[in-house]
Design a protein around this motif. Structure first.
Motif, short mmCIF file in Angstrom:
data_model
loop_
_atom_site.label_atom_id
_atom_site.label_comp_id
_atom_site.label_asym_id
_atom_site.label_seq_id
_atom_site.Cartn_x
_atom_site.Cartn_y
_atom_site.Cartn_z
N ASN A 30 0.87 -1.23 0.02
CA ASN A 30 0.03 0.03 0.11
C ASN A 30 0.83 1.33 0.09
O ASN A 30 0.42 2.36 0.30
N ARG A 72 2.01 3.84 -2.13
CA ARG A 72 2.36 4.11 -3.69
C ARG A 72 3.49 5.00 -3.65
O ARG A 72 3.92 5.01 -4.93
N HIS A 112 2.35 -5.22 -16.25
CA HIS A 112 1.92 -5.57 -14.87
C HIS A 112 0.53 -6.22 -15.13
O HIS A 112 -0.13 -6.14 -16.10
N GLY A 131 -2.29 -5.81 -12.73
CA GLY A 131 -3.21 -4.87 -12.50
C GLY A 131 -4.01 -5.52 -11.51
O GLY A 131 -5.20 -5.15 -11.07
N ASP A 132 -3.64 -6.65 -10.88
CA ASP A 132 -4.34 -7.30 -9.81
C ASP A 132 -3.69 -7.31 -8.42
O ASP A 132 -4.06 -8.06 -7.43
N ASN A 133 -3.08 -6.04 -8.14
CA ASN A 133 -2.79 -5.63 -6.81
C ASN A 133 -2.39 -4.05 -6.87
O ASN A 133 -2.53 -3.42 -7.64
N ALA A 134 -2.36 -3.64 -5.54
CA ALA A 134 -2.24 -2.35 -5.23
C ALA A 134 -1.01 -1.69 -5.65
O ALA A 134 -1.04 -0.68 -6.35
N GLY A 137 -1.81 -1.06 -9.17
CA GLY A 137 -2.78 0.13 -9.43
C GLY A 137 -1.91 1.37 -9.31
O GLY A 137 -2.03 2.43 -9.94
N HIS A 195 -0.29 1.97 -12.52
CA HIS A 195 -1.15 2.38 -13.65
C HIS A 195 -1.30 3.92 -13.51
O HIS A 195 -1.47 4.77 -14.22
N LEU A 196 -1.71 4.37 -11.98
CA LEU A 196 -1.77 5.81 -11.90
C LEU A 196 -0.32 6.71 -12.35
O LEU A 196 -0.49 7.67 -12.80
N LEU A 212 -1.25 -3.20 -19.49
CA LEU A 212 -1.99 -4.17 -18.31
C LEU A 212 -2.38 -5.27 -18.86
O LEU A 212 -2.69 -5.40 -20.12
#
Length: 143
Positions: free
Chosen positions: A12, A14, A42, A44-47, A50, A53-54, A68
């Motif tokens: 978690n 970021r 990546h 795309g299935d974990n924080a 995410g 992606h951002l 993704l």
């Protein structure tokens, strides 16, 4: 240069993901020059994914690629679908695998498969952030 990003389910932080990605991008520019592409793959299935992606959406330079690779949700056997997706990712032959873990025991199977495939690995281990630490990250972003 292509970088494969994997992460554990409870990651978690970021800011740390973004810092490591920026370092990897900088290193790629130093090694290969600014005119060469930098791509992140990546699941795309974990924080951590995410956060990738951002970061990619915000940054988005012209030579930057971001792909993704979600698991086939229509598959009857999720484990088999993940294995197929992971194999497809490894067949892309990324030059580096970045693994974001909250402990050595939280390593995802894709990380182990990347090592077996001979892909250089950088492991980033950081404990989960507390709620107060997450608020501090958010406050820094909003300032």
């Amino acid at each position: 240069m292509t970088v494969l990003v994997v992460g554990c389910a409870d990651w978690n932080d970021r800011d740390l993901v973004e810092d490591v990605l920026l370092e990897a991008w900088h290193d790629a520019v130093q090694l290969y020059g600014p005119e060469n592409s930098f791509a992140i793959e990546h699941t795309g299935d974990n924080a951590a994914a995410g956060a990738v992606h951002l970061w990619a959406e915000r940054l988005c330079p012209p030579v930057f690629g971001h792909r993704l690779h979600p698991v086939d949700t229509a598959a009857r056997d999720r484990q088999q679908a993940e294995a197929v997706r992971d194999q497809d990712l490894l067949e892309q032959r990324p030059e580096l695998c970045l693994a974001f873990l909250t402990s050595e025991e939280s390593a995802p199977p894709l990380m182990e498969r990347a090592v077996q495939a001979g892909i250089p690995l950088r492991v980033i281990v950081s404990p989960r952030l507390t709620i107060e630490q997450r608020r501090q990250q958010l406050d820094r972003r909003l300032a």
